[in-house]
Design a protein around this motif. Structure first.
Motif, PDB file in Angstrom:
ATOM      1  N   THR A  27      55.800  44.117   4.435  1.00  9.86           N
ATOM      2  CA  THR A  27      54.945  43.471   3.439  1.00  9.86           C
ATOM      3  C   THR A  27      55.734  43.344   2.149  1.00  9.86           C
ATOM      4  O   THR A  27      56.154  44.343   1.576  1.00  9.86           O
ATOM      5  N   THR A  54      49.102  38.223  -2.260  1.00  7.66           N
ATOM      6  CA  THR A  54      48.872  36.870  -2.793  1.00  7.66           C
ATOM      7  C   THR A  54      48.005  36.890  -4.045  1.00  7.66           C
ATOM      8  O   THR A  54      47.315  37.856  -4.332  1.00  7.66           O
ATOM      9  N   VAL A  55      48.034  35.760  -4.748  1.00 10.11           N
ATOM     10  CA  VAL A  55      47.356  35.634  -6.038  1.00 10.11           C
ATOM     11  C   VAL A  55      45.837  35.692  -5.888  1.00 10.11           C
ATOM     12  O   VAL A  55      45.160  36.466  -6.550  1.00 10.11           O
ATOM     13  N   LYS A  56      45.292  34.864  -5.004  1.00  7.81           N
ATOM     14  CA  LYS A  56      43.831  34.698  -4.943  1.00  7.81           C
ATOM     15  C   LYS A  56      43.146  35.857  -4.239  1.00  7.81           C
ATOM     16  O   LYS A  56      42.187  36.412  -4.737  1.00  7.81           O
ATOM     17  N   THR A  57      43.646  36.194  -3.053  1.00 10.10           N
ATOM     18  CA  THR A  57      42.909  37.158  -2.232  1.00 10.10           C
ATOM     19  C   THR A  57      43.639  38.480  -2.085  1.00 10.10           C
ATOM     20  O   THR A  57      43.090  39.417  -1.510  1.00 10.10           O
ATOM     21  N   GLU A  91      46.066  39.205  -0.188  1.00 13.78           N
ATOM     22  CA  GLU A  91      46.438  39.552   1.185  1.00 13.78           C
ATOM     23  C   GLU A  91      47.955  39.709   1.308  1.00 13.78           C
ATOM     24  O   GLU A  91      48.718  39.138   0.535  1.00 13.78           O
ATOM     25  N   PRO A  92      48.377  40.530   2.269  1.00 22.25           N
ATOM     26  CA  PRO A  92      49.814  40.804   2.388  1.00 22.25           C
ATOM     27  C   PRO A  92      50.579  39.634   3.004  1.00 22.25           C
ATOM     28  O   PRO A  92      50.056  38.924   3.851  1.00 22.25           O
ATOM     29  N   ARG A  93      51.801  39.455   2.559  1.00 20.03           N
ATOM     30  CA  ARG A  93      52.699  38.441   3.132  1.00 20.03           C
ATOM     31  C   ARG A  93      54.087  39.049   3.303  1.00 20.03           C
ATOM     32  O   ARG A  93      54.458  39.985   2.583  1.00 20.03           O
ATOM     33  N   GLY A  94      54.819  38.456   4.220  1.00 19.69           N
ATOM     34  CA  GLY A  94      56.190  38.916   4.440  1.00 19.69           C
ATOM     35  C   GLY A  94      57.092  37.739   4.739  1.00 19.69           C
ATOM     36  O   GLY A  94      56.848  36.633   4.257  1.00 19.69           O
ATOM     37  N   VAL A  95      58.092  37.986   5.572  1.00 19.72           N
ATOM     38  CA  VAL A  95      59.023  36.918   5.937  1.00 19.72           C
ATOM     39  C   VAL A  95      58.292  35.872   6.777  1.00 19.72           C
ATOM     40  O   VAL A  95      57.543  36.222   7.688  1.00 19.72           O
ATOM     41  N   CYS A 153      60.011  28.444   2.591  1.00 19.30           N
ATOM     42  CA  CYS A 153      58.565  28.615   2.454  1.00 19.30           C
ATOM     43  C   CYS A 153      58.153  29.444   1.251  1.00 19.30           C
ATOM     44  O   CYS A 153      57.016  29.394   0.824  1.00 19.30           O
ATOM     45  N   ASN A 154      59.049  30.224   0.707  1.00 21.96           N
ATOM     46  CA  ASN A 154      58.759  31.061  -0.466  1.00 21.96           C
ATOM     47  C   ASN A 154      57.699  32.145  -0.214  1.00 21.96           C
ATOM     48  O   ASN A 154      57.112  32.650  -1.146  1.00 21.96           O
ATOM     49  N   ASP A 155      57.426  32.480   1.024  1.00 28.88           N
ATOM     50  CA  ASP A 155      56.442  33.528   1.290  1.00 28.88           C
ATOM     51  C   ASP A 155      57.012  34.921   1.033  1.00 28.88           C
ATOM     52  O   ASP A 155      56.271  35.856   0.807  1.00 28.88           O
ATOM     53  N   ARG A 205      63.316  34.590  -3.923  1.00 27.93           N
ATOM     54  CA  ARG A 205      63.255  34.437  -2.463  1.00 27.93           C
ATOM     55  C   ARG A 205      64.197  35.465  -1.820  1.00 27.93           C
ATOM     56  O   ARG A 205      65.420  35.322  -1.874  1.00 27.93           O
ATOM     57  N   HIS A 214      57.724  31.623 -15.999  1.00 27.80           N
ATOM     58  CA  HIS A 214      58.807  30.654 -16.105  1.00 27.80           C
ATOM     59  C   HIS A 214      59.990  31.291 -16.790  1.00 27.80           C
ATOM     60  O   HIS A 214      59.924  31.644 -17.959  1.00 27.80           O
TER      61      HIS A 214
END
Lengths: 240, 371, 106
Positions: C46, C50-53, C55-59, C66-68, C80, C105
């Motif tokens: 992990t 994420t911003v909104k929810t 939730e976990p993200r990975g590769v 994809c920038n995930d 990245r 930025h």
């Protein structure tokens, strides 16, 4: 029938444009010809059982067999997994569908092309399985655990745009309101406006539009593109 | 500002082959690539390639990659890594970002060799860590030498899905299932047979409808589908896994071609929307498309297309006579047509001709003042 | 898990290591590899929430498209990790939403 020497057995099934078996054979025993989608033809007399074609075949579709006339025959099978079986090991032979045929004893290992790691494993086998033995079972075989049969599944609104976290229902909502292009959905929902710039979701969204509206992906205009392609920081852009 | 005779965008098989082909006739090309390593996706293709001797058949993709890099160096092409071409503007100007700065490149000729990106799927849980593209898994195991997981479900039975599954096992992972919505395997039988011999179950006519797990993927729910690909939920089952890979096709990366105002068409057999090109891969007066951007095929065809674009660029730049160039082009086209033959290749051959036909028709309309 | 021995690619040897830190944990990485490879080798999957929810993200794509897999690296968010190579002493943090430690930025 050729006896007491190894002969190639070519299990090349489809007209794939490929001929390394023909060009690698030092004895001219394999013929494909000018049209490289032709299936190889083996000249049993010319084949010396050297195994060079076995190691050259990109499809790993060639093995060798030696018929002895006795209870034990021999097969030679390319193997590209670790650990490699060792001489004296017992291995399980499989047919082309991975079905167990029984055990065999490893007699010899060889790399016909010293520059390439594909290894041939020579195994003595019961003569009843010689014809079908084209593979050696991996030491750690894949095991499928079908853990439960479920009925509880509801199809849940999945995320389509991974960057902006836009769900399928939001896309469908847009289509109901008249959106018919990836571009229109983007303007409504922000899909495709995240860091990846739609590389992952555009195709999915086009598919949903096609499904919901009947306008195929091919008929939809591709989403417009303006610079920059991909993520660039403001600083990078402004420094020259 | 950088001035160059030839700018090649993308340092994969097509881009590198283009630089070598043009370089042989004295064209000093600049190759820009956004990645930290050159070679595009070649170095993760550790299997032996199909084709014949002149296509380097029987040689593994990673070895072909090494050979290309040596040749690129020999012809003196400049490869700029970590460099992104972010836009194409009027007068053959390409904007690039490199080393934290942006720069203009003015190129007499431009070859777009931007490749393709992998298609995605979306279902409940498809964003969980452990769900990734097949290409990602292949990159980690074969380039970085790290297993992304130990128990993998592969979705898709095109050659990418089949080959990656085999390579995951070579790397020490288990492929617990290969799932395919269609009723038959999409890729070559010989690749599928490698998996069958290893005891990998291939679920034809099935889809993954859910990936589950709280913080990472722990398994998938799989269901059979009818001929309209609608799942039968009453016959769904679960399989434990820690990784799910998507191998469901690729889409050409055409953004830069669009910015260069190339006309596009949609050809499903070649991956989707693509720029129209003539029989020498030209999508505009001074700009070419080669490799997967001009239709998703495989690395061998990408290299041949790169050579074609490189040779034509050298001719246009006056480095190669029309006659000598045409001899080269004929040889390349012969090799290309061999790769596009047979039951799998012929579809692509027909589709490539369709692109050229549409380009010529468009040109005809423009010349008649209709567009 | 690292693939130390491979039937086609051979043995991994003569690796030069660098030390990186992920959420305070010391990780031995191999010089020249991207951050994501070092983290996967260490069993970390992990990379962000994420911003909104949340939730976990990975590769996901593994090749910078994809920038995930973005994380905070040396105080800079949105890096990245699949195409950013490890460097000695790198401080890596799981990215929460848009990231905490730097401006959006740069």
């Amino acid at each position: 029938m050729v006896k007491n020497r190894y002969i190639a057995r070519i299990n090349c099934l489809q007209p794939i444009p490929c001929n390394p078996c023909e060009t690698s054979c030092p004895f001219g025993a394999i013929y494909i010809g000018e049209d490289i989608t032709n299936r190889p033809i083996l000249d049993l007399e010319k084949c010396k059982g050297c195994g060079i074609c076995v190691a050259a075949c990109p499809g790993i579709a060639i093995t060798m067999a030696m018929i002895t006339g006795d209870a034990k025959d021999f097969v030679s099978i390319p193997y590209e997994y670790l650990p490699l079986p060792l001489v004296g090991d017992t291995v399980v032979l499989v047919d082309t569908n991975g079905v167990d045929l029984g055990e065999g004893l490893v007699e010899k290992l060889n790399r016909p092309n010293k520059k390439d790691p594909t290894t041939l494993v020579y195994v003595s086998v019961d003569n009843t399985i010689t014809d079908r033995a084209v593979g050696i079972k991996r030491k750690v075989a894949s095991i499928v655990d079908v853990i439960e049969v479920v009925n509880r599944i509801e199809i849940v609104d999945p995320i389509i745009c991974r960057c902006e976290e836009i769900r399928e229902s939001e896309i469908i909502e847009g289509i109901k309101k008249g959106d018919r292009t990836v571009e229109a959905i983007k303007r409504r929902t922000r899909s495709g406006m995240g860091l990846c710039q739609g590389k992952t979701c555009n195709r999915l969204i086009a598919g949903i539009i096609a499904r919901e509206s009947g306008i195929s992906v091919g008929e939809q205009a591709p989403s417009s593109k303006r610079p920059p392609v991909g993520v660039i920081s403001i600083r990078e852009m402004s420094e020259e | 500002m950088i001035n160059t005779e030839l700018l090649i965008i993308g340092g994969g098989p097509a881009g590198l082959a283009a630089a070598i082909a043009a370089g042989k006739y004295g064209v000093k090309a600049i190759v820009v690539d956004e990645n930290p390593l050159p070679g595009g996706q070649l170095f993760k293709q550790i299997h032996k390639f199909f084709g014949s001797k002149e296509h380097k058949a029987g040689t593994r993709g990673n070895i072909i990659g090494q050979q290309l890099l040596i040749e690129v160096e020999k012809v003196g092409a400049q490869v700029m890594l970590n460099t992104r071409a972010f836009g194409i503007f009027d007068d053959n100007i390409v904007g690039i970002v490199s080393g934290g700065k942006s720069e203009k490149v003015v190129a007499k000729k431009i070859i777009l060799a931007t490749g393709a990106s992998e298609n995605a799927l979306a279902f409940k849980g498809s964003t969980l860590p452990g769900v990734m593209t097949a290409g990602a898994a292949q990159t980690f195991i074969n380039v970085h030498r790290v297993l992304p997981g130990r128990r993998v479900i592969m979705i898709g039975t095109g050659n990418v899905g089949l080959i990656t599954s085999y390579q995951l096992m070579q790397a020490g992972a288990e492929v617990v299932a290969v799932v395919e919505a269609a009723p038959n395997v999409g890729g070559y039988d010989v690749h599928a047979n490698k998996l069958r011999r290893a005891g990998v179950p291939i679920y034809l006519g099935h889809i993954v409808i859910e990936a589950f797990g709280d913080s990472e993927v722990c398994g998938a729910v799989i269901a059979p589908v009818d001929e309209k690909f609608q799942p039968d939920l009453t016959r769904s089952f679960t399989i434990e896994c820690d990784t799910i890979c998507f191998a469901v096709g690729l889409t050409p990366r055409i953004e830069l071609a669009q910015m260069a105002e190339a006309s596009t068409t949609f050809i499903g057999a070649l991956g989707g929307h693509l720029p129209l090109h003539d029989n020498r891969l030209k999508i505009g007066k001074n700009i070419f498309a080669a490799g997967d951007i001009a239709g998703v095929e495989e690395a061998s065809t990408a290299m041949e297309e790169g050579r074609l674009a490189g040779v034509v660029a050298a001719m246009d730049l006056g480095k190669l006579s029309e006659d000598d160039g045409n001899v080269e082009i004929e040889l390349i086209n012969e090799r290309l047509s061999k790769l596009r033959s047979g039951q799998f290749g012929l579809k692509r051959a027909v589709a490539k001709l369709e692109i050229i036909k549409q380009y010529d028709e468009l040109l005809g309309r423009i010349n008649n003042g209709e567009e | 898990m690292r693939i130390l021995n491979h039937p086609i690619l051979g043995e991994l040897k003569d690796m030069e290591t660098v030390t990186i830190y992920c959420d305070g944990m010391e990780i031995l990485a191999i010089r020249g590899e991207p951050i994501a490879a070092a983290l996967l080798a260490a069993g970390i999957r992990t990379f962000r929430k994420t911003v909104k929810t949340g939730e976990p993200r990975g590769v996901y794509c593994g090749i910078g498209q994809c920038n995930d897999c973005i994380m905070e690296v040396n105080g800079v968010p949105n890096v990245r990790t699949c195409v950013t190579l490890v460097e000695e002493g790198m401080i890596i943090k799981t990215q929460e939403g848009l990231g905490k430690s730097g401006g959006l930025h740069d």
